[in-house]
Write a protein that holds these residues in place. Structure first.
Motif, PDB file in Angstrom:
ATOM      1  N   ARG A 187      33.428 -19.175  57.862  1.00 47.80           N
ATOM      2  CA  ARG A 187      32.467 -18.818  56.821  1.00 47.80           C
ATOM      3  C   ARG A 187      32.997 -17.734  55.886  1.00 47.80           C
ATOM      4  O   ARG A 187      33.892 -16.976  56.254  1.00 47.80           O
ATOM      5  CB  ARG A 187      31.173 -18.328  57.469  1.00 47.80           C
ATOM      6  N   PHE A 188      32.429 -17.684  54.690  1.00 49.02           N
ATOM      7  CA  PHE A 188      32.699 -16.551  53.804  1.00 49.02           C
ATOM      8  C   PHE A 188      31.439 -16.222  53.016  1.00 49.02           C
ATOM      9  O   PHE A 188      30.527 -17.048  52.898  1.00 49.02           O
ATOM     10  CB  PHE A 188      33.890 -16.836  52.880  1.00 49.02           C
ATOM     11  N   ASP A 217      32.876 -22.997  55.173  1.00 49.46           N
ATOM     12  CA  ASP A 217      34.089 -23.375  54.451  1.00 49.46           C
ATOM     13  C   ASP A 217      34.772 -24.572  55.118  1.00 49.46           C
ATOM     14  O   ASP A 217      35.377 -24.432  56.184  1.00 49.46           O
ATOM     15  CB  ASP A 217      35.043 -22.171  54.413  1.00 49.46           C
ATOM     16  N   PHE A 218      34.670 -25.739  54.485  1.00 47.22           N
ATOM     17  CA  PHE A 218      35.394 -26.919  54.975  1.00 47.22           C
ATOM     18  C   PHE A 218      36.686 -27.131  54.191  1.00 47.22           C
ATOM     19  O   PHE A 218      37.428 -28.060  54.472  1.00 47.22           O
ATOM     20  CB  PHE A 218      34.528 -28.179  54.869  1.00 47.22           C
ATOM     21  N   CYS A 219      36.912 -26.286  53.189  1.00 44.92           N
ATOM     22  CA  CYS A 219      38.143 -26.376  52.381  1.00 44.92           C
ATOM     23  C   CYS A 219      39.279 -25.653  53.101  1.00 44.92           C
ATOM     24  O   CYS A 219      40.394 -26.163  53.186  1.00 44.92           O
ATOM     25  CB  CYS A 219      37.877 -25.740  51.014  1.00 44.92           C
ATOM     26  N   LEU A 220      38.926 -24.481  53.618  1.00 48.09           N
ATOM     27  CA  LEU A 220      39.907 -23.690  54.379  1.00 48.09           C
ATOM     28  C   LEU A 220      41.251 -23.578  53.645  1.00 48.09           C
ATOM     29  O   LEU A 220      42.315 -23.880  54.189  1.00 48.09           O
ATOM     30  CB  LEU A 220      40.104 -24.300  55.781  1.00 48.09           C
ATOM     31  N   GLY A 221      41.131 -23.153  52.391  1.00 49.34           N
ATOM     32  CA  GLY A 221      42.359 -22.948  51.608  1.00 49.34           C
ATOM     33  C   GLY A 221      43.224 -24.195  51.570  1.00 49.34           C
ATOM     34  O   GLY A 221      44.445 -24.095  51.556  1.00 49.34           O
ATOM     35  N   ASP A 222      42.579 -25.368  51.523  1.00 49.18           N
ATOM     36  CA  ASP A 222      43.304 -26.646  51.546  1.00 49.18           C
ATOM     37  C   ASP A 222      44.412 -26.616  52.616  1.00 49.18           C
ATOM     38  O   ASP A 222      45.584 -26.881  52.344  1.00 49.18           O
ATOM     39  CB  ASP A 222      43.873 -26.999  50.169  1.00 49.18           C
ATOM     40  N   THR A 223      44.014 -26.251  53.825  1.00 45.02           N
ATOM     41  CA  THR A 223      44.870 -26.217  55.025  1.00 45.02           C
ATOM     42  C   THR A 223      45.532 -24.857  55.255  1.00 45.02           C
ATOM     43  O   THR A 223      45.906 -24.535  56.377  1.00 45.02           O
ATOM     44  CB  THR A 223      45.944 -27.335  55.041  1.00 45.02           C
ATOM     45  N   GLY A 224      45.640 -24.032  54.195  1.00 45.76           N
ATOM     46  CA  GLY A 224      46.246 -22.705  54.373  1.00 45.76           C
ATOM     47  C   GLY A 224      45.524 -21.881  55.437  1.00 45.76           C
ATOM     48  O   GLY A 224      46.122 -21.054  56.121  1.00 45.76           O
ATOM     49  N   ALA A 225      44.220 -22.136  55.577  1.00 37.96           N
ATOM     50  CA  ALA A 225      43.420 -21.384  56.559  1.00 37.96           C
ATOM     51  C   ALA A 225      42.801 -22.339  57.591  1.00 37.96           C
ATOM     52  O   ALA A 225      41.693 -22.117  58.065  1.00 37.96           O
ATOM     53  CB  ALA A 225      42.331 -20.595  55.849  1.00 37.96           C
ATOM     54  N   MET A 226      43.552 -23.374  57.945  1.00 38.74           N
ATOM     55  CA  MET A 226      43.016 -24.340  58.922  1.00 38.74           C
ATOM     56  C   MET A 226      42.726 -23.681  60.272  1.00 38.74           C
ATOM     57  O   MET A 226      41.942 -24.196  61.066  1.00 38.74           O
ATOM     58  CB  MET A 226      43.996 -25.502  59.116  1.00 38.74           C
ATOM     59  N   VAL A 227      43.341 -22.550  60.522  1.00 34.97           N
ATOM     60  CA  VAL A 227      43.077 -21.825  61.775  1.00 34.97           C
ATOM     61  C   VAL A 227      41.788 -21.020  61.705  1.00 34.97           C
ATOM     62  O   VAL A 227      41.433 -20.319  62.656  1.00 34.97           O
ATOM     63  CB  VAL A 227      44.239 -20.863  62.109  1.00 34.97           C
ATOM     64  N   GLY A 228      41.064 -21.109  60.564  1.00 37.94           N
ATOM     65  CA  GLY A 228      39.908 -20.244  60.333  1.00 37.94           C
ATOM     66  C   GLY A 228      40.394 -18.983  59.627  1.00 37.94           C
ATOM     67  O   GLY A 228      41.575 -18.640  59.688  1.00 37.94           O
ATOM     68  N   HIS A 229      39.468 -18.310  58.942  1.00 39.63           N
ATOM     69  CA  HIS A 229      39.881 -17.120  58.188  1.00 39.63           C
ATOM     70  C   HIS A 229      40.129 -15.943  59.127  1.00 39.63           C
ATOM     71  O   HIS A 229      39.295 -15.627  59.976  1.00 39.63           O
ATOM     72  CB  HIS A 229      38.813 -16.756  57.155  1.00 39.63           C
ATOM     73  N   SER A 230      41.288 -15.336  58.932  1.00 43.93           N
ATOM     74  CA  SER A 230      41.648 -14.104  59.645  1.00 43.93           C
ATOM     75  C   SER A 230      41.342 -14.144  61.140  1.00 43.93           C
ATOM     76  O   SER A 230      40.591 -13.303  61.660  1.00 43.93           O
ATOM     77  CB  SER A 230      40.913 -12.905  59.011  1.00 43.93           C
TER      78      SER A 230
END
Ligand SMILES: Cc1ncc(COP(=O)(O)O)c(C=O)c1O
Length: 451
Positions: A65-66, A76-89
């Protein structure tokens, strides 16, 4: 145009734009200031494509979430277009990154984390020797250079409508006569990609063999499933067939698993027992700290090392001062071993099964001529009634305004979808409640179009 009632679509979109703008005064104000020093008011031009007139400014992101600067919370289902697929931080990555930040960021010397990261990737992908870059684009560029260098051949084969980052050779398409041409929106190519590239349709072994038979092909760069023109899945035997043919013609086969890592800790390569000569990764492996990687087979590694002189190795076109830096390596080692674990993938995929089933059920309920495809913890719906077999089939079902409406509809209901796609990714932090929120929005949006 895949949705016929354009007047209705325009009206629906207008109402969502009004709702969006009324709810985001602070994002609007920040965007007005940003228009001063930045082209289109964004740090990278494609960020100007978000629907609604201006992008949302993020205050804080954690897990799935953000919250934006107007105090609205999103799943957030975009997750930085895979950049944040691990979840944010994720906590484990953040701790390792913070520790390394205080101990030296970049040194031009290796750290033990690089060995841990490389060994983990070797174990998971079955590809033994790894090198690190800052982006997946760089990893692709470097492995293509090595492939041309060791084979002495000039051409690269790619799939029609592929995307592998900003790699010059890949900005080519097939025209209506099956001829390789520069992609329509190719910005300032150095040379016409027709000189560097042969394009073949996905799932077409015959076309691939015809390309290899020219004798000019150094490498074939593929995503084992296409993910950048919607999801296009391989037909049974296609990937194995490519392996057989590339071996027959001495072509180096590269799996770009930057996105298809969604299928598991060893990507499609491990899950489907495939044996490419090289594998490329990036984006999420460092939890979003810039890091890319390419792995090579023993044989390819030997060909590369035998052909290079230590004296010339730093300015030959493969490198980068910050590549393999201590901070990136700390991020990758911690993220791979503590966040992106095999157990995490099981949960991510199970949740994606639910997302996919819900979307499919709504498509059927409203008899929408759409379909949804899944690739592990990644799923995407397309505006056609059957799964596409080629990039061109997928591209023919594209539409600009329709997803703009759907994305803004989602955003107005606290959901971020991947821009330029109808794609959702599940991180280890997503929950069933998050998926239910998407299901509710999607049903409402499809009802507004087809109800
Ligand atoms: C399959 C694939 N490879 C490589 C890249 C390039 O990644 P980056 O832009 O992080 O270099 C992308 C980007 O979307 C991609 O989808």
């Amino acid at each position: 145009m895949v949705y016929q009632d354009r007047e209705k679509l325009a009206k629906l979109f207008e109402a969502e734009v009004e709702r969006f703008q009324a709810a985001h005064p602070k994002s609007f104000a920040k965007h007005q200031v940003a228009l001063g020093p930045m082209m289109s008011g964004v740090p990278m031009s494609w960020m100007a494509k978000w629907p609604g007139g201006f992008p949302v400014y993020v205050d804080n992101a954690k897990g799935a979430r953000f919250t934006d600067v107007d105090g609205i919370e999103y799943v957030d289902f975009c997750l930085g277009d895979t950049g944040a697929m691990v979840g944010h931080s994720p906590d484990a990555s953040v701790q390792a990154i913070a520790k390394q930040l205080a101990q030296g960021i970049t040194l031009m010397l290796p750290t033990e984390d690089a060995t841990v990261a490389a060994q983990t990737l070797a174990d998971r992908f079955g590809v033994p020797k790894w090198q690190f870059t800052l982006t997946a684009t760089d990893a692709n560029r470097h492995i293509l250079r090595y492939a041309r260098h060791v084979t002495g051949r000039s051409k690269i084969v790619v799939h029609d409508y592929c995307y592998h980052g900003t790699v010059d050779e890949t900005f080519a398409n097939l025209d209506d006569h099956g001829v390789t041409v520069s992609r329509q929106n190719n910005i300032g190519p150095q040379v016409d990609p027709a000189h560097t590239t042969i394009v073949v349709p996905f799932n077409d072994l015959e076309a691939a063999e015809a390309a290899f038979a020219t004798g000019d092909v150094a490498a074939m760069l593929i995503e084992p499933a296409m993910t950048n023109i919607g999801i296009v899945l391989p037909q049974p035997g296609y990937l194995e067939g490519l392996r057989t043919l590339t071996q027959k013609y001495g072509v180096i086969l590269i799996h770009d698993e930057t996105h298809t890592l969604s299928e598991g800790p060893g990507g499609m390569t491990a899950r489907r027992h495939l044996h490419p000569d090289a594998v490329v990764l990036g984006k999420t492996i460092g939890a979003g700290i810039p890091a890319g990687a390419f792995g090579m087979s023993e044989e390819l590694t030997k060909r590369v090392t035998d052909s290079l002189h230590l004296e010339h190795i730093d300015v030959g076109g493969v490198g980068g001062t910050l590549a393999g830096n201590a901070l990136s390596m700390a991020a990758v080692a911690a993220t791979l071993t503590q966040v992106l674990t095999p157990e995490a993938f099981v949960a991510m995929e199970a949740l994606c099964d639910v997302w996919t089933a819900d979307v499919q059920a709504i498509i059927e309920e409203f008899d929408a001529p759409w379909q949804v495809s899944q690739l592990g913890c990644r799923a995407e719906y397309s505006f056609r009634s059957s799964a596409p077999l080629t990039g061109r089939e997928a591209a023919n079902a594209d539409d600009f305004e329709l997803p703009q409406y759907l994305h803004l509809h989602a955003l107005n209901r606290g959901i971020l979808m991947t821009p330029f796609h109808n794609m959702a990714l599940m991180s280890p932090a997503h929950t069933a409640e998050d998926v239910a929120r998407h299901t509710e929005h999607f049903r409402e949006a499809v009802a507004s179009l087809f109800g």
